[in-house]
Write a protein that holds these residues in place. Structure first.
Motif, PDB file in Angstrom:
ATOM      1  N   ASN A  14      55.055  86.187  12.879  1.00 56.63           N
ATOM      2  CA  ASN A  14      55.156  85.155  13.914  1.00 56.63           C
ATOM      3  C   ASN A  14      55.333  85.731  15.308  1.00 56.63           C
ATOM      4  O   ASN A  14      55.424  84.980  16.283  1.00 56.63           O
ATOM      5  CB  ASN A  14      56.322  84.211  13.607  1.00 56.63           C
ATOM      6  CG  ASN A  14      56.013  83.295  12.438  1.00 56.63           C
ATOM      7  OD1 ASN A  14      54.866  82.911  12.226  1.00 56.63           O
ATOM      8  ND2 ASN A  14      57.041  82.968  11.669  1.00 56.63           N
ATOM      9  N   SER A  23      43.722  84.477  10.746  1.00 61.63           N
ATOM     10  CA  SER A  23      44.596  83.627   9.931  1.00 61.63           C
ATOM     11  C   SER A  23      45.632  84.420   9.147  1.00 61.63           C
ATOM     12  O   SER A  23      46.844  84.195   9.269  1.00 61.63           O
ATOM     13  CB  SER A  23      43.754  82.768   8.984  1.00 61.63           C
ATOM     14  OG  SER A  23      43.023  81.810   9.716  1.00 61.63           O
ATOM     15  N   VAL A  69      42.835  71.755  14.080  1.00 60.98           N
ATOM     16  CA  VAL A  69      43.999  71.803  13.180  1.00 60.98           C
ATOM     17  C   VAL A  69      44.608  73.197  13.167  1.00 60.98           C
ATOM     18  O   VAL A  69      45.828  73.367  13.173  1.00 60.98           O
ATOM     19  CB  VAL A  69      43.582  71.366  11.760  1.00 60.98           C
ATOM     20  CG1 VAL A  69      44.757  71.524  10.797  1.00 60.98           C
ATOM     21  CG2 VAL A  69      43.072  69.936  11.781  1.00 60.98           C
ATOM     22  N   TRP A  70      43.746  74.221  13.152  1.00 60.96           N
ATOM     23  CA  TRP A  70      44.232  75.603  13.130  1.00 60.96           C
ATOM     24  C   TRP A  70      45.038  75.921  14.384  1.00 60.96           C
ATOM     25  O   TRP A  70      46.088  76.561  14.312  1.00 60.96           O
ATOM     26  CB  TRP A  70      43.041  76.546  13.005  1.00 60.96           C
ATOM     27  CG  TRP A  70      43.431  77.981  12.815  1.00 60.96           C
ATOM     28  CD1 TRP A  70      43.838  78.591  11.669  1.00 60.96           C
ATOM     29  CD2 TRP A  70      43.430  78.989  13.829  1.00 60.96           C
ATOM     30  NE1 TRP A  70      44.094  79.915  11.896  1.00 60.96           N
ATOM     31  CE2 TRP A  70      43.856  80.203  13.212  1.00 60.96           C
ATOM     32  CE3 TRP A  70      43.111  79.004  15.190  1.00 60.96           C
ATOM     33  CZ2 TRP A  70      43.971  81.393  13.917  1.00 60.96           C
ATOM     34  CZ3 TRP A  70      43.236  80.201  15.891  1.00 60.96           C
ATOM     35  CH2 TRP A  70      43.659  81.376  15.259  1.00 60.96           C
ATOM     36  N   THR A 100      38.298  81.721  13.063  1.00 65.16           N
ATOM     37  CA  THR A 100      39.716  81.699  12.698  1.00 65.16           C
ATOM     38  C   THR A 100      40.049  82.613  11.531  1.00 65.16           C
ATOM     39  O   THR A 100      41.183  83.092  11.422  1.00 65.16           O
ATOM     40  CB  THR A 100      40.147  80.264  12.354  1.00 65.16           C
ATOM     41  OG1 THR A 100      39.337  79.771  11.274  1.00 65.16           O
ATOM     42  CG2 THR A 100      39.970  79.351  13.557  1.00 65.16           C
ATOM     43  N   ASP A 157      49.683  84.720   9.902  1.00 62.94           N
ATOM     44  CA  ASP A 157      50.563  84.173   8.870  1.00 62.94           C
ATOM     45  C   ASP A 157      51.652  85.163   8.486  1.00 62.94           C
ATOM     46  O   ASP A 157      52.774  84.781   8.148  1.00 62.94           O
ATOM     47  CB  ASP A 157      49.753  83.794   7.625  1.00 62.94           C
ATOM     48  CG  ASP A 157      48.881  82.566   7.863  1.00 62.94           C
ATOM     49  OD1 ASP A 157      49.176  81.817   8.820  1.00 62.94           O
ATOM     50  OD2 ASP A 157      47.909  82.374   7.109  1.00 62.94           O
ATOM     51  N   LEU A 194      46.696  73.860  16.255  1.00 65.45           N
ATOM     52  CA  LEU A 194      47.971  73.125  16.221  1.00 65.45           C
ATOM     53  C   LEU A 194      48.968  73.779  15.277  1.00 65.45           C
ATOM     54  O   LEU A 194      50.174  73.725  15.520  1.00 65.45           O
ATOM     55  CB  LEU A 194      47.708  71.670  15.816  1.00 65.45           C
ATOM     56  CG  LEU A 194      46.942  70.823  16.837  1.00 65.45           C
ATOM     57  CD1 LEU A 194      46.617  69.457  16.263  1.00 65.45           C
ATOM     58  CD2 LEU A 194      47.741  70.678  18.133  1.00 65.45           C
ATOM     59  N   THR A 195      48.474  74.385  14.203  1.00 63.96           N
ATOM     60  CA  THR A 195      49.388  75.048  13.256  1.00 63.96           C
ATOM     61  C   THR A 195      49.823  76.420  13.758  1.00 63.96           C
ATOM     62  O   THR A 195      50.797  76.976  13.237  1.00 63.96           O
ATOM     63  CB  THR A 195      48.723  75.201  11.880  1.00 63.96           C
ATOM     64  OG1 THR A 195      47.514  75.961  12.017  1.00 63.96           O
ATOM     65  CG2 THR A 195      48.415  73.847  11.283  1.00 63.96           C
ATOM     66  N   LYS A 196      49.119  76.986  14.751  1.00 64.98           N
ATOM     67  CA  LYS A 196      49.442  78.321  15.273  1.00 64.98           C
ATOM     68  C   LYS A 196      49.980  78.265  16.705  1.00 64.98           C
ATOM     69  O   LYS A 196      49.796  79.187  17.489  1.00 64.98           O
ATOM     70  CB  LYS A 196      48.198  79.220  15.239  1.00 64.98           C
ATOM     71  CG  LYS A 196      47.546  79.362  13.881  1.00 64.98           C
ATOM     72  CD  LYS A 196      48.490  80.009  12.876  1.00 64.98           C
ATOM     73  CE  LYS A 196      47.824  80.141  11.512  1.00 64.98           C
ATOM     74  NZ  LYS A 196      48.754  80.645  10.487  1.00 64.98           N
ATOM     75  N   GLN A 197      50.682  77.201  17.012  1.00 67.01           N
ATOM     76  CA  GLN A 197      51.173  77.040  18.380  1.00 67.01           C
ATOM     77  C   GLN A 197      52.084  78.183  18.815  1.00 67.01           C
ATOM     78  O   GLN A 197      52.049  78.618  19.969  1.00 67.01           O
ATOM     79  CB  GLN A 197      51.923  75.716  18.507  1.00 67.01           C
ATOM     80  CG  GLN A 197      51.066  74.491  18.339  1.00 67.01           C
ATOM     81  CD  GLN A 197      51.864  73.218  18.504  1.00 67.01           C
ATOM     82  OE1 GLN A 197      52.810  73.158  19.294  1.00 67.01           O
ATOM     83  NE2 GLN A 197      51.504  72.185  17.760  1.00 67.01           N
TER      84      GLN A 197
END
Length: 481
Positions: free
Chosen positions: A367, A360, A390-391, A356, A364, A393-396
């Motif tokens: 988008n 990342s 978790v990563w 990741t 970030d 889910l945050t980068k859907q």
């Protein structure tokens, strides 16, 4: 033959006399001598005088050439008749200046069966309709400076002898269809509404050569679809893309994709290269100049090493490599592509891990970058459950198929992993280290407190409390004494 030669000499010496020779010999001779230009064109001074009732006239020095000026549809028909041009008139070259016709019906010219050079300029014509006769001999057609907006689909298709077509200084958005065989020289300069995609279609239909190419431009969209936002592109780039299409790598296709605009430079057309379904085991190299997108899906490619070593991959913004055998994303680390990519699609490959940290910071910052990794089967463990899940889910927004990433060593999706179950193993002591440290700190504080207490008691009462009094003396006790 001597009599004919004497008559020709007499005609050349008698200016401006009218000469009539035997028709078959005279017309060929005059055609070579008085129609010298590639496309017949006359200045305004050659027009009939304003007092003349006939708006058309043959040239005094060349009976096979004529000029008409300042006419509407009725005046043109009348002028051609009164000047003996229509009907049986043997006219090979005709220039019509300043014609207000609105609609030009080319079927009206079928009677001029000898016409080779047809020029209509400096007029007001909105559209061209009808269809030339199949045996029309016109080789040069000049329709410049008339404000023409469109041609009917088959208006020019029967011009089998056409070698030069001048459509400059009009309002065309597309090149009209004409014959498919042979070479045609085309002038489309100063057409402010010409669309590049229509030019691409014309180049595919017919082998074209362009005149006045440095002053020829077309409109191209800034994005992938037709919006109001467009940009002028030099015709040379359109021709370059067309040549690239023909010379594209074997079994691949090269198509114009989008427009790149850099301040201070002319816009450049980027290319999309499609090499899918070729059973290749490695990436193609080199890529054409200005390649924006590459599709190598449905092959057997195993590595992305070229992204870090091949300079032709530096301008790439989109990679579609679905259904391959790629095992790692690590070769992309540090590459120019990773900093600039818009779409990276690696669906259904052989990826076993997803580092990741490579993506990342890049995701970030933007988008509108998209990473597609569905149908890959990763090696899942506690870190996968606690960090990668978790990563994802945050980068859907950046990873639209995040729900389609699976585990190879268990029957579940990555986003369905339960850290509380996956991380409870004998070798995983990280959750207890904090408890051990806490107990050690408490014991250390208690020991210090006991020593301070013993010292205070000894100072006030002169003896040590139990159990300090029972402890044997150590070699270092003399320091305290």
């Amino acid at each position: 033959m001597s009599n004919v030669r004497n008559v020709i000499i007499l005609c050349l010496l008698t200016v401006p006399s009218w000469c009539r020779l035997d028709e078959d010999m005279t017309y060929s001779s005059l055609s070579n001598n008085c129609v010298r230009e590639h496309c017949f064109h006359q200045p305004a001074e050659a027009c009939p005088s304003p007092e003349s009732k006939c708006r058309c006239q043959k040239l005094r020095y060349c009976e096979i050439a004529a000029v008409c000026c300042n006419v509407n549809k009725f005046q043109l028909t009348e002028g051609l008749a009164c000047a003996n041009i229509s009907g049986n008139g043997h006219v090979e070259a005709l220039h019509i200046r300043n014609a207000s016709l609105d609609i030009l019906n080319v079927e009206d010219w079928r009677k001029l069966k000898y016409l080779k050079y047809m020029t209509i300029t400096d007029g007001q014509i909105n559209s061209v309709v009808g269809e030339f006769a199949k045996h029309t001999t016109v080789s040069c057609l000049n329709l410049s400076s008339n404000g023409i907006v469109n041609f009917e689909n088959r208006s020019l298709v029967n011009l089998y002898n056409l070698t030069f077509l001048d459509l400059s200084h009009n309002n065309l958005s597309a090149v009209p269809r004409f014959k498919k065989d042979g070479n045609v020289t085309l002038d489309i300069s100063a057409n402010g509404n010409m669309l590049c995609l229509n030019l691409f279609d014309a180049l595919q239909r017919t082998e074209l050569h362009f005149s006045n190419i440095n002053n020829s431009f077309c409109f191209f969209p800034k994005t992938f679809h037709w919006f109001n936002s467009t940009e002028f592109v030099p015709l040379t780039q359109v021709i370059g893309i067309h040549e690239l299409r023909k010379d594209c790598r074997k079994n691949c296709t090269c198509e114009p994709s989008r427009l790149d605009i850099v301040s201070g430079k002319q816009p450049t057309i980027s290319v999309a290269v499609n090499c899918s379904g070729q059973n290749w085991i490695s990436l193609p190299t080199p890529l054409p100049a200005n390649t924006f997108a590459l599709n190598v899906s449905n092959n057997n490619i195993t590595t992305l090493e070229l992204f870090s070593s091949d300079p032709t991959y530096q301008n790439l913004r989109e990679l579609y490599a679905d259904n391959n055998q790629i095992t790692s994303i690590l070769p992309l680390e540090g590459s120019q592509f990773l900093s600039n990519f818009v779409i990276l699609s690696l669906r259904n490959n052989k990826l076993k891990s997803l580092p990741t940290y490579i993506f990342s910071n890049i995701l970030d910052r933007n988008n509108f970058r998209y990473l597609k990794l569905g149908l890959n089967k990763l090696q899942c463990d506690c870190n996968t459950a606690k960090l990668l899940k978790v990563w994802l889910l945050t980068k859907q927004k950046n990873i639209p198929d995040y729900e389609e990433i699976y585990c190879d060593n268990m029957e579940t999706k990555v986003i369905s992993l339960n850290p509380s179950k996956l991380c409870q193993t004998q070798q995983d002591w990280t959750d207890y280290i904090y408890y051990i440290i806490t107990v050690e700190v408490i014991l250390l504080v208690g020991l210090i407190a006991k020593v301070v207490y013993d010292y205070c008691v000894f100072k006030t009462s002169g003896y040590l409390p139990w159990p300090a009094s029972k402890m044997p003396k150590l070699p270092c006790d003399w320091l305290c004494e």
